[in-house]
Design a protein around this motif. Structure first.
Motif, PDB file in Angstrom:
ATOM      1  N   HIS A 152       0.826  -1.206   0.000  1.00  0.00           N
ATOM      2  CA  HIS A 152       0.000   0.000   0.000  1.00  0.00           C
ATOM      3  C   HIS A 152       0.863   1.260   0.000  1.00  0.00           C
ATOM      4  N   VAL A 153       1.990   1.191   0.723  1.00  0.00           N
ATOM      5  CA  VAL A 153       2.799   2.404   0.887  1.00  0.00           C
ATOM      6  C   VAL A 153       4.147   2.193   0.218  1.00  0.00           C
ATOM      7  N   SER A 154       4.467   3.087  -0.668  1.00  0.00           N
ATOM      8  CA  SER A 154       5.723   2.981  -1.387  1.00  0.00           C
ATOM      9  C   SER A 154       6.903   3.066  -0.424  1.00  0.00           C
ATOM     10  N   GLY A 155       7.863   2.170  -0.607  1.00  0.00           N
ATOM     11  CA  GLY A 155       9.068   2.208   0.194  1.00  0.00           C
ATOM     12  C   GLY A 155       8.888   1.727   1.613  1.00  0.00           C
TER      13      GLY A 155
ATOM     14  N   THR B 272       4.170  -3.318   9.378  1.00  0.00           N
ATOM     15  CA  THR B 272       3.802  -4.725   9.596  1.00  0.00           C
ATOM     16  C   THR B 272       2.421  -4.946   8.975  1.00  0.00           C
ATOM     17  N   THR B 273       2.308  -6.030   8.278  1.00  0.00           N
ATOM     18  CA  THR B 273       1.017  -6.387   7.697  1.00  0.00           C
ATOM     19  C   THR B 273       0.407  -7.517   8.522  1.00  0.00           C
ATOM     20  N   LEU B 274      -0.847  -7.365   8.854  1.00  0.00           N
ATOM     21  CA  LEU B 274      -1.551  -8.426   9.598  1.00  0.00           C
ATOM     22  C   LEU B 274      -2.126  -9.427   8.590  1.00  0.00           C
TER      23      LEU B 274
ATOM     24  N   PRO C  41      -4.767  -5.529   6.882  1.00  0.00           N
ATOM     25  CA  PRO C  41      -4.401  -4.135   7.166  1.00  0.00           C
ATOM     26  C   PRO C  41      -2.895  -4.010   7.442  1.00  0.00           C
ATOM     27  N   MET C  42      -2.381  -2.809   7.235  1.00  0.00           N
ATOM     28  CA  MET C  42      -0.963  -2.582   7.457  1.00  0.00           C
ATOM     29  C   MET C  42      -0.780  -1.451   8.463  1.00  0.00           C
TER      30      MET C  42
ATOM     31  N   CYS D 173      -3.066  -2.666  16.956  1.00  0.00           N
ATOM     32  CA  CYS D 173      -1.682  -2.497  16.549  1.00  0.00           C
ATOM     33  C   CYS D 173      -1.026  -1.459  17.461  1.00  0.00           C
ATOM     34  N   VAL D 174       0.121  -1.820  17.987  1.00  0.00           N
ATOM     35  CA  VAL D 174       0.958  -0.836  18.672  1.00  0.00           C
ATOM     36  C   VAL D 174       1.972  -0.410  17.627  1.00  0.00           C
ATOM     37  N   ALA D 175       1.813   0.813  17.124  1.00  0.00           N
ATOM     38  CA  ALA D 175       2.598   1.249  15.970  1.00  0.00           C
ATOM     39  C   ALA D 175       4.084   1.344  16.308  1.00  0.00           C
ATOM     40  N   CYS D 176       4.401   1.931  17.479  1.00  0.00           N
ATOM     41  CA  CYS D 176       5.807   2.047  17.843  1.00  0.00           C
ATOM     42  C   CYS D 176       5.913   2.015  19.348  1.00  0.00           C
TER      43      CYS D 176
END
Ligand SMILES: *[C@@H]1O[C@H](CO)[C@@H](O)[C@H](O)[C@H]1NC(C)=O
Ligand SMILES: *[C@@H]1O[C@H](CO)[C@@H](O)[C@H](O)[C@H]1NC(C)=O
Ligand SMILES: *[C@@H]1O[C@H](CO)[C@@H](O)[C@H](O)[C@H]1NC(C)=O
Ligand SMILES: *[C@@H]1O[C@H](CO)[C@@H](O)[C@H](O)[C@H]1NC(C)=O
Ligand SMILES: *[C@@H]1O[C@H](CO)[C@@H](O)[C@H](O)[C@H]1NC(C)=O
Ligand SMILES: *[C@@H]1O[C@H](CO)[C@@H](O)[C@H](O)[C@H]1NC(C)=O
Ligand SMILES: *[C@@H]1O[C@H](CO)[C@@H](O)[C@H](O)[C@H]1NC(C)=O
Length: 367
Positions: A20-23, A107-109, A93-94, A51-54
């Motif tokens: 979905h997101v480049s790079g 991270t992709t679920l 989802p990512m 999701c805990v993003a960071c």
């Protein structure tokens, strides 16, 4: 840089759909963490993930959750993904955050959306009606609208016996597909009445429903035409039998449909038989000859020939001969005895008797 490029290529080829997101780098340190780490959801069911993003490294960083379906709510660095009714075959989802270098760490679920088969049916390919023994037929199990086909395992059964377990050979696909599985079976007479069926099971792993979804077909009952097979094949040589005895010829055979019997018998016997067993209570010379039994089941036949050799009953003749011999011996004995008596003892007294007889006779005759 090289490392990242290689990874990107792998990522692209492996799951282009999740790109979905480049790079986006999914191999970075301190990746976003999904709970649970894997989802298995039935199509149309609700689902959710966090999701805990960071983990404490993203005070001023941009983070987020990309999704194709459902809603996202935030609480600090926690992202909640909820779906009321999952109607997307590839919703994975990512979760991501932007790194200091301007790249994204994500991270992709993995979400497996499954759908148990709508219908599972079994049949013999290109065949209807009865089958014939010692022939090969192809069983076909059709599994309709199942997803994902890559997790499908189909098992063929005969009664309770497992015949074959197969995985789909069609290319992996998220959306429901209809797949056909086949199995060659050698049909023998023992398969008459046997029940064949197949079972489609989705093996979705420990995150999946327990027990796994299983759909079975109806039973099909095999009708096998066979025979006729003669049950006893030995003792077809000449049957020696003495007249007056009883004779039984057995040409019983098994077959489906039930066999019929036609006998060809010696014309002198003036009989006709249509049963598997021929019984003659008292054999006479008119029963001498060949007996051919023709067994038929539909257009299939088997024949067996018995050669009956009727022999004279010599016992009465022996008895007669013995009696005659005995009579002759007694008769001869008597003759010999009387001969001897006359010549010896009888002859000795005979003279006197004869004389006295003559005397006594002479007395009254000569007074
Ligand atoms: C956000 O999370 C904290 C603790 O992690 C919790 O106490 C709070 O109730 C949450 N807020 C909402 C709106 O869920
Ligand atoms: C399943 O498939 C069989 C064979 O095509 C058909 O006879 C049967 O009606 C189907 N059942 C359902 C529930 O669709
Ligand atoms: C069944 O018959 C069809 C048409 O007659 C043929 O195309 C197909 O190959 C046959 N299938 C098998 C398994 O023999
Ligand atoms: C098919 O037959 C087997 C045994 O022969 C039995 O266990 C099974 O319940 C039957 N299935 C159906 C759908 O009748
Ligand atoms: C069926 O019979 C053929 C030859 O008659 C044999 O080659 C094959 O292995 C048999 N298949 C099975 C499943 O028994
Ligand atoms: C004929 O032979 C079959 C097979 O050996 C046997 O089952 C059957 O009882 C026999 N019939 C008679 C009348 O002996
Ligand atoms: C066998 O013969 C009998 C009389 O000869 C007859 O009644 C009977 O129907 C016949 N059976 C068959 C199977 O032909």
């Amino acid at each position: 840089m090289m490392f990242r490029y290689i990874f990107l290529v792998v990522f692209l080829t492996d799951s282009l759909r999740n790109f979905h997101v480049s790079g986006c780098d999914v191999n970075c340190a301190d990746k976003p963490v999904f709970t649970p780490s894997r989802l298995v959801v039935k199509y149309g069911d609700p689902t959710s993930a966090t999701c805990v993003a960071c983990q404490g490294v993203c005070h001023d960083k941009l983070f987020g959750l990309e999704k194709s379906v459902g809603d996202v709510t935030e609480n600090g660095t926690m992202l909640y993904w909820t779906v009321g009714k999952l109607t997307d075959w590839d919703p994975s989802p990512m979760c991501y955050y932007n790194t200091d270098s301007g790249d994204q760490c994500c991270t992709t679920l993995p979400v497996i959306v499954y759908q148990p088969p709508e219908n599972v049916s079994i049949s013999f390919v290109n065949h209807s009606g009865p089958m014939f023994e010692n022939s090969q037929y192809t069983l076909q199990c059709i599994v309709e609208n199942v997803a994902p086909v890559g997790n499908l395992v189909v098992t063929f059964y005969r009664g309770q016996t497992e015949l074959s377990r197969q995985k789909s050979s069609s290319k992996p696909q998220d959306k429901p597909v209809t797949d056909t599985f086949t199995l060659n079976v050698n049909i023998s007479k023992e398969d008459n009445g046997a029940q064949y069926w197949c079972e489609a099971k989705l093996e979705l792993g420990p995150e999946g429903p327990q027990p796994p979804p299983v759909v079975t077909s109806e039973n099909i009952t095999a009708t096998v035409h066979y025979g006729p097979h003669l049950q006893k094949t030995g003792n077809l040589e000449s049957i020696k039998i003495t007249e007056g005895q009883s004779l039984q010829l057995n040409c019983s055979a098994v077959g489906n449909p039930s066999p019929s019997y036609i006998w060809t018998v010696p014309p002198e016997s003036h009989s006709s038989f249509n049963d598997s067993v021929v019984t003659i209570k008292s054999v006479g010379f008119e029963h001498n000859g060949q007996y051919t039994c023709k067994v038929s089941s539909e257009d299939r036949t088997a024949t067996v020939t018995f050669t009956v050799d009727v022999q004279a009953d010599v016992i009465p003749y022996i008895i007669t001969a013995v009696v005659i011999a005995a009579v002759v011996i007694v008769f001869v004995g008597l003759i010999v005895y009387f001969q001897y008596y006359r010549h010896n003892k009888m002859g000795h007294y005979n003279l006197k008797d004869v004389l006295s007889f003559h005397k006594r006779q002479a007395v009254p005759l000569d007074p």
